[in-house]
Motif scaffolding. Structure first.
Motif, PDB file in Angstrom:
ATOM      1  N   ALA A  85       0.822  -1.216   0.000  1.00 42.80           N
ATOM      2  CA  ALA A  85       0.000   0.000   0.000  1.00 42.80           C
ATOM      3  C   ALA A  85       0.856   1.267   0.000  1.00 42.80           C
ATOM      4  O   ALA A  85       0.329   2.359   0.199  1.00 42.80           O
ATOM      5  N   GLY A  86       2.157   1.103  -0.218  1.00 44.47           N
ATOM      6  CA  GLY A  86       3.037   2.260  -0.287  1.00 44.47           C
ATOM      7  C   GLY A  86       3.701   2.641   1.017  1.00 44.47           C
ATOM      8  O   GLY A  86       4.538   3.545   1.054  1.00 44.47           O
ATOM      9  N   GLN A  87       3.349   1.940   2.113  1.00 41.41           N
ATOM     10  CA  GLN A  87       4.012   2.235   3.380  1.00 41.41           C
ATOM     11  C   GLN A  87       5.485   1.835   3.292  1.00 41.41           C
ATOM     12  O   GLN A  87       5.866   0.948   2.532  1.00 41.41           O
ATOM     13  N   VAL A  88       6.282   2.483   4.098  1.00 42.44           N
ATOM     14  CA  VAL A  88       7.716   2.184   4.157  1.00 42.44           C
ATOM     15  C   VAL A  88       8.076   1.826   5.592  1.00 42.44           C
ATOM     16  O   VAL A  88       7.599   2.452   6.539  1.00 42.44           O
ATOM     17  N   GLU A  89       8.888   0.796   5.734  1.00 46.57           N
ATOM     18  CA  GLU A  89       9.396   0.406   7.045  1.00 46.57           C
ATOM     19  C   GLU A  89      10.917   0.343   6.995  1.00 46.57           C
ATOM     20  O   GLU A  89      11.493  -0.127   6.008  1.00 46.57           O
ATOM     21  N   VAL A  90      11.539   0.817   8.045  1.00 45.92           N
ATOM     22  CA  VAL A  90      12.983   0.676   8.211  1.00 45.92           C
ATOM     23  C   VAL A  90      13.197  -0.360   9.301  1.00 45.92           C
ATOM     24  O   VAL A  90      12.804  -0.163  10.449  1.00 45.92           O
ATOM     25  N   LYS A  91      13.792  -1.496   8.915  1.00 42.69           N
ATOM     26  CA  LYS A  91      14.006  -2.615   9.831  1.00 42.69           C
ATOM     27  C   LYS A  91      15.459  -3.053   9.781  1.00 42.69           C
ATOM     28  O   LYS A  91      16.198  -2.731   8.845  1.00 42.69           O
ATOM     29  N   ASP A  92      15.857  -3.840  10.818  1.00 43.60           N
ATOM     30  CA  ASP A  92      17.172  -4.451  10.738  1.00 43.60           C
ATOM     31  C   ASP A  92      17.033  -5.879  10.215  1.00 43.60           C
ATOM     32  O   ASP A  92      15.925  -6.335   9.876  1.00 43.60           O
ATOM     33  N   ASP A  93      18.147  -6.595  10.146  1.00 39.42           N
ATOM     34  CA  ASP A  93      18.121  -7.928   9.552  1.00 39.42           C
ATOM     35  C   ASP A  93      17.437  -8.961  10.453  1.00 39.42           C
ATOM     36  O   ASP A  93      17.203 -10.095  10.038  1.00 39.42           O
ATOM     37  N   GLU A  94      17.089  -8.563  11.670  1.00 42.61           N
ATOM     38  CA  GLU A  94      16.353  -9.453  12.560  1.00 42.61           C
ATOM     39  C   GLU A  94      14.866  -9.105  12.623  1.00 42.61           C
ATOM     40  O   GLU A  94      14.106  -9.713  13.380  1.00 42.61           O
ATOM     41  N   GLY A  95      14.467  -8.125  11.827  1.00 42.16           N
ATOM     42  CA  GLY A  95      13.056  -7.749  11.771  1.00 42.16           C
ATOM     43  C   GLY A  95      12.637  -6.690  12.771  1.00 42.16           C
ATOM     44  O   GLY A  95      11.452  -6.338  12.845  1.00 42.16           O
ATOM     45  N   ARG A  96      13.573  -6.168  13.542  1.00 40.73           N
ATOM     46  CA  ARG A  96      13.239  -5.120  14.510  1.00 40.73           C
ATOM     47  C   ARG A  96      12.893  -3.832  13.762  1.00 40.73           C
ATOM     48  O   ARG A  96      13.629  -3.403  12.866  1.00 40.73           O
ATOM     49  N   LEU A  97      11.801  -3.210  14.141  1.00 40.71           N
ATOM     50  CA  LEU A  97      11.285  -2.044  13.432  1.00 40.71           C
ATOM     51  C   LEU A  97      11.804  -0.757  14.073  1.00 40.71           C
ATOM     52  O   LEU A  97      11.728  -0.586  15.289  1.00 40.71           O
ATOM     53  N   TYR A  98      12.288   0.152  13.235  1.00 33.29           N
ATOM     54  CA  TYR A  98      12.816   1.429  13.725  1.00 33.29           C
ATOM     55  C   TYR A  98      11.984   2.622  13.268  1.00 33.29           C
ATOM     56  O   TYR A  98      11.891   3.618  13.986  1.00 33.29           O
ATOM     57  N   LEU A  99      11.417   2.545  12.077  1.00 31.88           N
ATOM     58  CA  LEU A  99      10.660   3.677  11.541  1.00 31.88           C
ATOM     59  C   LEU A  99       9.558   3.161  10.638  1.00 31.88           C
ATOM     60  O   LEU A  99       9.776   2.263   9.821  1.00 31.88           O
ATOM     61  N   GLU A 100       8.361   3.735  10.807  1.00 33.15           N
ATOM     62  CA  GLU A 100       7.225   3.458   9.935  1.00 33.15           C
ATOM     63  C   GLU A 100       6.843   4.750   9.225  1.00 33.15           C
ATOM     64  O   GLU A 100       6.784   5.817   9.851  1.00 33.15           O
ATOM     65  N   VAL A 101       6.554   4.643   7.934  1.00 31.27           N
ATOM     66  CA  VAL A 101       6.197   5.822   7.147  1.00 31.27           C
ATOM     67  C   VAL A 101       4.921   5.543   6.357  1.00 31.27           C
ATOM     68  O   VAL A 101       4.843   4.538   5.638  1.00 31.27           O
ATOM     69  N   GLU A 102       3.943   6.421   6.513  1.00 27.49           N
ATOM     70  CA  GLU A 102       2.729   6.370   5.705  1.00 27.49           C
ATOM     71  C   GLU A 102       2.820   7.468   4.653  1.00 27.49           C
ATOM     72  O   GLU A 102       3.221   8.606   4.954  1.00 27.49           O
ATOM     73  N   ARG A 103       2.417   7.154   3.416  1.00 27.77           N
ATOM     74  CA  ARG A 103       2.516   8.139   2.326  1.00 27.77           C
ATOM     75  C   ARG A 103       1.203   8.194   1.563  1.00 27.77           C
ATOM     76  O   ARG A 103       0.532   7.179   1.388  1.00 27.77           O
ATOM     77  N   GLN A 104       0.886   9.378   1.081  1.00 23.89           N
ATOM     78  CA  GLN A 104      -0.287   9.568   0.236  1.00 23.89           C
ATOM     79  C   GLN A 104       0.056  10.526  -0.887  1.00 23.89           C
ATOM     80  O   GLN A 104       0.794  11.491  -0.678  1.00 23.89           O
ATOM     81  N   GLY A 105      -0.499  10.259  -2.066  1.00 27.52           N
ATOM     82  CA  GLY A 105      -0.300  11.147  -3.202  1.00 27.52           C
ATOM     83  C   GLY A 105       0.874  10.736  -4.066  1.00 27.52           C
ATOM     84  O   GLY A 105       1.679   9.882  -3.701  1.00 27.52           O
ATOM     85  N   GLN A 106       0.966  11.372  -5.230  1.00 25.17           N
ATOM     86  CA  GLN A 106       2.021  11.077  -6.201  1.00 25.17           C
ATOM     87  C   GLN A 106       3.344  11.672  -5.730  1.00 25.17           C
ATOM     88  O   GLN A 106       3.451  12.877  -5.511  1.00 25.17           O
ATOM     89  N   ALA A 107       4.350  10.830  -5.598  1.00 21.23           N
ATOM     90  CA  ALA A 107       5.646  11.284  -5.092  1.00 21.23           C
ATOM     91  C   ALA A 107       6.476  11.929  -6.196  1.00 21.23           C
ATOM     92  O   ALA A 107       6.436  11.515  -7.353  1.00 21.23           O
ATOM     93  N   SER A 108       7.238  12.947  -5.810  1.00 21.69           N
ATOM     94  CA  SER A 108       8.228  13.537  -6.699  1.00 21.69           C
ATOM     95  C   SER A 108       9.579  12.891  -6.426  1.00 21.69           C
ATOM     96  O   SER A 108       9.966  12.718  -5.262  1.00 21.69           O
ATOM     97  N   HIS A 109      10.297  12.558  -7.503  1.00 21.13           N
ATOM     98  CA  HIS A 109      11.628  11.969  -7.363  1.00 21.13           C
ATOM     99  C   HIS A 109      12.702  12.907  -7.911  1.00 21.13           C
ATOM    100  O   HIS A 109      13.821  12.472  -8.181  1.00 21.13           O
ATOM    101  N   GLU A 110      12.374  14.170  -8.031  1.00 19.02           N
ATOM    102  CA  GLU A 110      13.337  15.157  -8.518  1.00 19.02           C
ATOM    103  C   GLU A 110      14.418  15.358  -7.455  1.00 19.02           C
ATOM    104  O   GLU A 110      14.156  15.844  -6.356  1.00 19.02           O
ATOM    105  N   LEU A 111      15.646  14.998  -7.805  1.00 14.83           N
ATOM    106  CA  LEU A 111      16.717  14.960  -6.814  1.00 14.83           C
ATOM    107  C   LEU A 111      17.009  16.324  -6.210  1.00 14.83           C
ATOM    108  O   LEU A 111      17.244  16.443  -5.003  1.00 14.83           O
TER     109      LEU A 111
END
Length: 239
Positions: A85-111
């Protein structure tokens, strides 16, 4: 890419050393929180660096909400994972969760846009102490432990009318502190501007732990040390 000095990527895994994290905090954010110092006993990677890595990988969406779940230690292997659903998770190699991100709308990738927005947001965050936190703590008559200050991110989010930004900036509009025993919850509300016009708004929440009675002398010493460290660090940087 301006984040290259502040992390190392091997395949799909990212690692951030304490030195890389400390350099990011000081160079990019102007943040001299001791928990971001290389070698600190309670070291953790700045939440702003995780925020920056997510925007760099997945773009800038019109609405984004970040929830910080755990503190990242020195060299911890991390994966940035995008859900169906477009959510982003930052985890380690053991599955421990550090950051959850919810996003809505069309993303810009302009650097260039992402770098500009990231730099402005991180610099805005770097002013948390002493500029914003000290007056709030003084007003409430509390302060953190001067020997073990702990101020960490809980959550943050923002909403933009659009992502076609030419010169983004952030402006603090309200700051408040709620105290419950030895814990304080700081809420900072801000506007997002583009060429002087308001194009969005956001809010972030910080947690201050180990609160005790406010001591003006101790706080003045902390602030003086902050500026001493800042001046010393800046004097060591190449011209």
């Amino acid at each position: 890419m301006f984040l290259n000095p502040y992390h190392t990527q091997t395949g799909s895994t990212i690692r951030i050393t304490s030195q890389q994290a400390s350099d990011f905090a000081k160079r990019v954010a102007g943040d001299f929180n001791p928990i971001h110092d290389a070698g600190a006993r309670r070291f953790c990677v700045p939440g702003d660096l995780l925020f920056a890595l997510v925007l760099n990988r997945f773009g800038l969406s019109p609405r984004m909400d970040f929830r910080f779940r755990n503190m990242v230690g020195d060299g911890k292997p991390l994966c940035l994972v995008e859900g169906e659903a477009g959510q982003v998770e930052v985890k380690d190699d053991e599955g421990r969760l550090y950051l959850e991100v919810e996003r809505q709308g069309q993303a810009s990738h302009e650097l260039a846009l992402i770098e500009a927005f990231t730099r402005r947001y991180v610099a805005f965050s770097g002013k948390n102490f002493p500029h914003v936190l000290k007056p709030l703590l003084e007003e409430q008559g509390v302060m953190f432990n001067p020997k073990r200050p702990l101020v960490i991110y809980d959550s943050m989010g923002f909403s933009l009318e659009h992502t076609e930004l030419a010169d983004p900036a952030l402006e603090l509009i309200d700051a408040r502190l709620e105290v419950a025993g030895k814990r304080g919850d700081v809420t900072l509300d801000f506007h997002i501007l583009d060429r002087g016009e308001t194009v969005g708004s956001g809010s972030k929440k910080l947690v201050v732990s180990g609160l005790s009675a406010y001591d003006a002398t101790a706080m003045d010493a902390i602030v003086a040390e902050f500026y001493r460290l800042k001046a010393a660090y800046e004097s060591e940087q190449p011209a």
